[in-house]
Design a protein around this motif. Sequence first.
Motif, PDB file in Angstrom:
ATOM      1  N   UNK A 239      -0.047   9.421   7.541  1.00 22.05           N
ATOM      2  CA  UNK A 239       0.077   8.445   6.604  1.00 22.05           C
ATOM      3  C   UNK A 239       1.084   7.784   6.530  1.00 22.05           C
ATOM      4  N   UNK A 240       1.142   6.408   6.080  1.00 18.79           N
ATOM      5  CA  UNK A 240       2.400   5.358   6.360  1.00 18.79           C
ATOM      6  C   UNK A 240       2.500   5.285   4.780  1.00 18.79           C
ATOM      7  N   UNK A 241       4.076   5.502   4.414  1.00 17.31           N
ATOM      8  CA  UNK A 241       4.452   5.112   3.011  1.00 17.31           C
ATOM      9  C   UNK A 241       4.824   4.071   2.842  1.00 17.31           C
TER      10      UNK A 241
ATOM     11  N   UNK B 191       0.949  -1.216  -0.033  1.00 24.14           N
ATOM     12  CA  UNK B 191       0.105   0.025  -0.018  1.00 24.14           C
ATOM     13  C   UNK B 191       0.974   1.248   0.062  1.00 24.14           C
ATOM     14  N   UNK B 192       0.716   2.127  -1.003  1.00 25.95           N
ATOM     15  CA  UNK B 192       1.580   3.109  -1.242  1.00 25.95           C
ATOM     16  C   UNK B 192       1.392   4.294  -0.118  1.00 25.95           C
ATOM     17  N   UNK B 193       0.201   4.475   0.062  1.00 25.91           N
ATOM     18  CA  UNK B 193      -0.160   5.371   1.347  1.00 25.91           C
ATOM     19  C   UNK B 193      -1.188   4.845   2.241  1.00 25.91           C
ATOM     20  N   UNK B 194      -0.878   4.601   3.213  1.00 23.21           N
ATOM     21  CA  UNK B 194      -1.653   3.745   4.203  1.00 23.21           C
ATOM     22  C   UNK B 194      -2.173   4.910   5.268  1.00 23.21           C
ATOM     23  N   UNK B 195      -3.514   5.249   5.157  1.00 22.14           N
ATOM     24  CA  UNK B 195      -4.269   6.305   6.199  1.00 22.14           C
ATOM     25  C   UNK B 195      -4.036   5.471   7.750  1.00 22.14           C
TER      26      UNK B 195
END
Length: 246
Positions: free
Chosen positions: A221-223, A212-216
């Motif tokens: 957000x985690x990259x 997941x490129x951007x995990x809210x």
Amino acid sequence: MDHNRRKDLESLADDAPAILASCKLAQPWLKRPGDIFQCKTTAYRPGRYYVMGFNPGGKGDAGVCLQSTLEQLPAINDKKAKHPLSGTRVYGNLKKLACMLRAHDPQEPDTWEDDLFITNLFPDASMGVRAWKQQNSHRPARDYVSAVWPLHQQMLSVVRPSYVIAFGQGSRDSTFRYLWDHLKDEDSHKTWDQTMNPKTKALDPTIKSFTVSELPVLSGTLKNVTFIGIRHLSYHAPSDTLRCLL
């Protein structure tokens, strides 16, 4: 106890019941046996890995209710407590997994019981996936994942992992499958078969993954978080091929 961790535990103890109570699907779990952590509270801090099973094992008709478990979180003394999974079938293979993960973090001390964060997709205890589905048969499983996901977003915002390792990766009812269904990019048009990673396909095709490129999460957000599915540690030792993805 570290001040920041105590603060994070107190926040989780305060917020988790409200998160679960806000959804009719998850609300009954608070009055049934269950648990949030499957690790010592010392592991609730920033780390590279977030390990996740399906749900706590047990008959589901005895033990401390989830509401009480959450209330007691900040008061746990981990210097005296045993690891929550000590003595279970999963413990030995979990130790092997921890040693494998630690090989990629040479600066980490040899104290995996205190450092490796372990939780479950669902905090609701049962004897197994089939029993859990029967107990929570009111709606499709994806609705329950959506109901509990805000709780994981809070924990992910503290741990901030690069990898989420799910043990249980079957094609229908498993931790990894439910995560993939919940988090997959609808625009990618990828199929379930494409979760088999090219790096591991020849050596161990049971290992699956997606990124997941951007995990809210709760705080931003985690990259580029990689979700990895491995066989259930209650029955299988972790494959050395896992190293290819770490």
